[in-house]
Enzyme design. Structure first.
Site, short mmCIF file in Angstrom:
data_model
loop_
_atom_site.label_atom_id
_atom_site.label_comp_id
_atom_site.label_asym_id
_atom_site.label_seq_id
_atom_site.Cartn_x
_atom_site.Cartn_y
_atom_site.Cartn_z
N GLU A 42 66.51 52.32 62.49
CA GLU A 42 65.32 51.83 63.15
C GLU A 42 65.80 51.02 64.36
OE1 GLU A 42 62.79 49.34 60.75
OE2 GLU A 42 61.43 48.99 62.44
N ARG A 267 74.47 49.71 49.22
CA ARG A 267 74.59 49.02 50.51
C ARG A 267 75.90 48.28 50.57
NH1 ARG A 267 69.78 48.19 53.05
NH2 ARG A 267 70.39 46.71 54.64
N LYS A 277 69.44 42.95 59.90
CA LYS A 277 69.12 42.85 61.33
C LYS A 277 68.16 41.70 61.60
CE LYS A 277 68.37 47.28 61.42
NZ LYS A 277 67.82 48.58 61.83
P1 ATP Z 1 68.74 45.97 57.94
O1 ATP Z 1 68.32 45.39 56.64
O2 ATP Z 1 70.03 45.44 58.45
O3 ATP Z 1 67.65 45.94 58.96
P2 ATP Z 1 68.04 48.67 57.49
O4 ATP Z 1 68.39 49.46 56.27
O5 ATP Z 1 66.63 48.23 57.63
O6 ATP Z 1 69.05 47.48 57.61
P3 ATP Z 1 68.05 50.88 59.25
O7 ATP Z 1 68.08 50.87 60.72
O8 ATP Z 1 66.82 51.32 58.58
O9 ATP Z 1 68.43 49.42 58.78
O10 ATP Z 1 69.31 51.65 58.68
C1 ATP Z 1 69.74 52.92 59.07
C2 ATP Z 1 70.59 53.50 57.98
O11 ATP Z 1 71.69 52.65 57.69
C3 ATP Z 1 69.79 53.62 56.70
O12 ATP Z 1 70.03 54.90 56.15
C4 ATP Z 1 70.30 52.53 55.83
O13 ATP Z 1 70.23 52.88 54.49
C5 ATP Z 1 71.74 52.35 56.32
N1 ATP Z 1 72.20 50.99 56.10
C6 ATP Z 1 71.65 49.85 56.59
N2 ATP Z 1 72.31 48.77 56.13
C7 ATP Z 1 73.32 49.23 55.34
C8 ATP Z 1 74.35 48.60 54.58
N3 ATP Z 1 74.50 47.28 54.53
N4 ATP Z 1 75.21 49.40 53.91
C9 ATP Z 1 75.09 50.74 53.96
N5 ATP Z 1 74.14 51.39 54.65
C10 ATP Z 1 73.25 50.65 55.34
MG MG Z 2 64.89 49.21 57.95
#
Ligand code: ATP
Ligand code: MG
Length: 567
Positions: A42, A267, A277
């Site tokens: 995102e 994760r 983020k």
């Molecule tokens: P954040 O909580 O940091 O905003 P998010 O999962 O909302 O992370 P996205 O932009 O939706 O962020 O993530 C893109 C991809 O990266 C998704 O498939 C998510 O599962 C993966 N991802 C995000 N954070 C992690 C993490 N700490 N470890 C492994 N994969 C991750």
């Molecule tokens: Mg997200």
């Protein structure tokens, strides 16, 4: 695939349960031999090291099996998304070494199709327009112990729902006044299945579609349908989406469209680090760090600026693997991989962070010798360079003690040490300022020890680094410590938030470092080992007029020690 030889068998990737599922699907020909993954960020912030795990997994698996990986921006939330983030994400994925070729997609490009599918759900009697407020929807949903209550709008006719949804789209209603909801099961033990919202009204400009839409699909609707549109075979995501899978499955089944297979993995959590983020944005917005690419940040832009290499990050991701249970990885393991990689590739140079003048009284005034120094003992092809040696040098303040503590083998009055690539010198005296601090030391050298070896075989207990004062170049060096003081910075004392766990000493600026002259041509991004001090990278703030270095990581590898002890 091996790009240099397309017919060569692909290098086997690390074994894990996701890979096993793909191997099985290939055996049963579930997707006609296709492996098609995607990385779906995102664009609401910069990528961090957790995303690197997902990127390496998605791109790595597809590459191993000759498949494809899409880069898709999951941009369904107009309020938090920006093109700055889109640009940085693309830049970082490329920097990590991966290529989506011509497969760059945006969920927002699917808005017309998603709208059609929402209408289709209404036509099938599977979705309805609901006038409850967000708070009421929450109250009606119930909780883990109590079933939900049906919305009073649940039984609107298909005709009325179609009309109201169209009017929602046409902008006739204010934000939050209505939603489109899926008609599933208000008593489901899975809260995600209790008539989740499909579309909401939001009169907000989108970074790509501008003011075209005033209704936006919820992530849970857009995500699975985007995977379906792109014919993704293995939709790999993190464990918190396991409970959403039944909903994703429900949508594609109701719509009768292509069904990707979702697989959840753990994760990445790292000690002394926050990977969210939202929290990283807070650090940036409130000025706790100097920006998304501050070298203390766990963002890819930050650790890249600090000097981490893509190879080190990929090796780390390979080493940690994937599993079905969330845990926490030691920051030391990441640093270990950074050190291992930098050790192989970094030229060695001499730099003095906190200079102390050393005068060699018996060395001819005005004489300069070019001493031969090895560039990288790990890589003979890196060759040697010449380092100027003269009568007045700088050494580290730490390398001299007027009154040496026990086990201190460096310079002290009367003791002989080796100047690396130089000569043996013996300290004769120290000069102090009125405050009693040592500001200069005097030595004599033994001309027979040129290059650092005594012909009579006598030994010294320590070798120290130095820089010739007349030839030294000045630099600012930024030393970093963990951004947080707690192993788990998300844990807080009552009444505090994670900001209270920030390390007040995470940055130390050393303004007056002295470097050997070969570093005059160092450019932003160049990486070095400063002998005895650690690995350092030229910062993007650096210029020919003012060199700035970041300490990437120190030399001491606590992780390697732990590993050895374990053996
Ligand atoms: P954040 O909580 O940091 O905003 P998010 O999962 O909302 O992370 P996205 O932009 O939706 O962020 O993530 C893109 C991809 O990266 C998704 O498939 C998510 O599962 C993966 N991802 C995000 N954070 C992690 C993490 N700490 N470890 C492994 N994969 C991750
Ligand atoms: Mg997200």
């Amino acid at each position: 695939m091996n790009p240099s030889n397309p017919s060569a068998p692909p290098a086997a990737g690390p074994s894990n349960f996701v890979r096993d599922i793909i191997l099985e699907d290939l055996k049963t020909n579930k997707y006609q031999g296709r492996v098609h993954t995607r990385f779906p960020p995102e664009p609401n912030g910069y990528l961090h090291i957790g995303h690197a795990k997902s990127i390496c997994l998605n791109f790595g698996l597809a590459a191993e099996f000759g498949g494809k990986t899409n880069l898709r921006f999951d941009d369904t939330n107009p309020e938090k998304e920006e093109t700055e983030y889109v640009d940085s994400i693309m830049d970082n994925v490329r920097w990590l070494g991966f290529d989506w070729e011509d497969r760059l997609f945006y969920a927002s490009d699917y808005f017309p199709q998603l709208y059609e599918w929402a209408v289709d759900l209404i036509r099938k009697g599977k979705a309805y327009v609901c006038d409850l407020t967000a708070d009421q929807v929450r109250q009606y949903r119930g909780n883990l112990t109590e079933p939900g209550k049906p919305s009073p709008y649940r039984d609107r006719t298909i005709h009325e729902n179609l009309e109201l949804f169209e009017r929602m789209k046409n902008g006739e209603f204010p934000d939050g006044s209505r939603t489109l909801r899926a008609k599933i099961d208000m008593a489901s033990p899975n809260l995600n299945m209790r008539d989740p919202v499909v579309y909401r009204i939001l009169h907000a400009d989108h970074h790509r579609t501008g003011g075209t839409w005033c209704i936006y699909p919820m992530y849970d609707f857009a995500h699975g349908e985007s995977d379906s549109i792109e014919k993704i075979t293995h939709s790999i995501c993190t464990l918190e989406f396991e409970d959403h899978r039944p909903l994703y499955d429900w949508y594609v089944e109701q719509l009768g469209i292509y069904h990707p297979q979702q697989i959840e993995f753990d994760r990445l959590n790292l000690t002394y680090t926050l990977l969210s983020k939202r929290k990283l944005l807070q650090l940036v917005q409130n000025g706790h760090v100097r920006g998304w690419d501050d070298p203390r940040m766990p963002t890819l832009s930050g650790i890249r600026r600090r000097g981490y290499t893509p190879e080190a990050i990929r090796n780390f991701c390979k080493a940690i693997g994937v599993s079905k249970t969330n845990g926490s990885i030691e920051l030391g393991l990441l640093e270990h991989h950074v050190r291992e990689d930098l050790n192989r590739r970094s030229p060695r140079v001499m730099a003095v962070l906190r200079p102390l003048r050393l005068v060699i009284d018996n060395y001819p005034e005005g004489q300069v010798e070019e001493m031969e120094a090895v560039n990288n003992p790990e890589d003979a092809s890196a060759g040697t360079r010449r380092v100027p040696f003269s009568r007045v040098l700088y050494i580290e303040q730490d390398d001299f003690r007027e009154v040496p503590p026990k086990q201190y083998f460096r310079l002290t009055p009367g003791r002989e040490v080796r100047l690396r690539y130089g000569y043996f010198v013996t300290c004769t005296s120290a000069v102090k300022n009125p405050a009693g601090e040592v500001v200069e030391i005097h030595c004599t050298y033994d001309p027979a020890t040129r290059g650092g070896n005594a012909p009579d075989g006598r030994k010294v207990k320590s070798t120290i680094h130095w820089v010739s004062a007349a030839h030294a170049i000045d630099a600012e060096v930024r030393l970093y410590d963990n951004l947080f003081t707690r192993e788990d910075p998300g844990q807080t004392e009552e009444g505090q938030d994670f900001i209270a766990n920030l390390n007040p000493n995470s940055l130390e600026v050393v303004a007056g470092a002295k470097l050997e002259p070969s570093l005059a041509s160092a450019a932003a991004g160049d990486r070095y080992q400063f002998e005895r001090l650690g690995y350092f990278a030229v910062d993007s703030d650096s210029s020919a007029a003012r060199l700035v270095f970041n300490r990437t990581v120190g030399l001491k590898d606590a992780w390697a020690k732990i590993e050895k002890r374990g053996k």
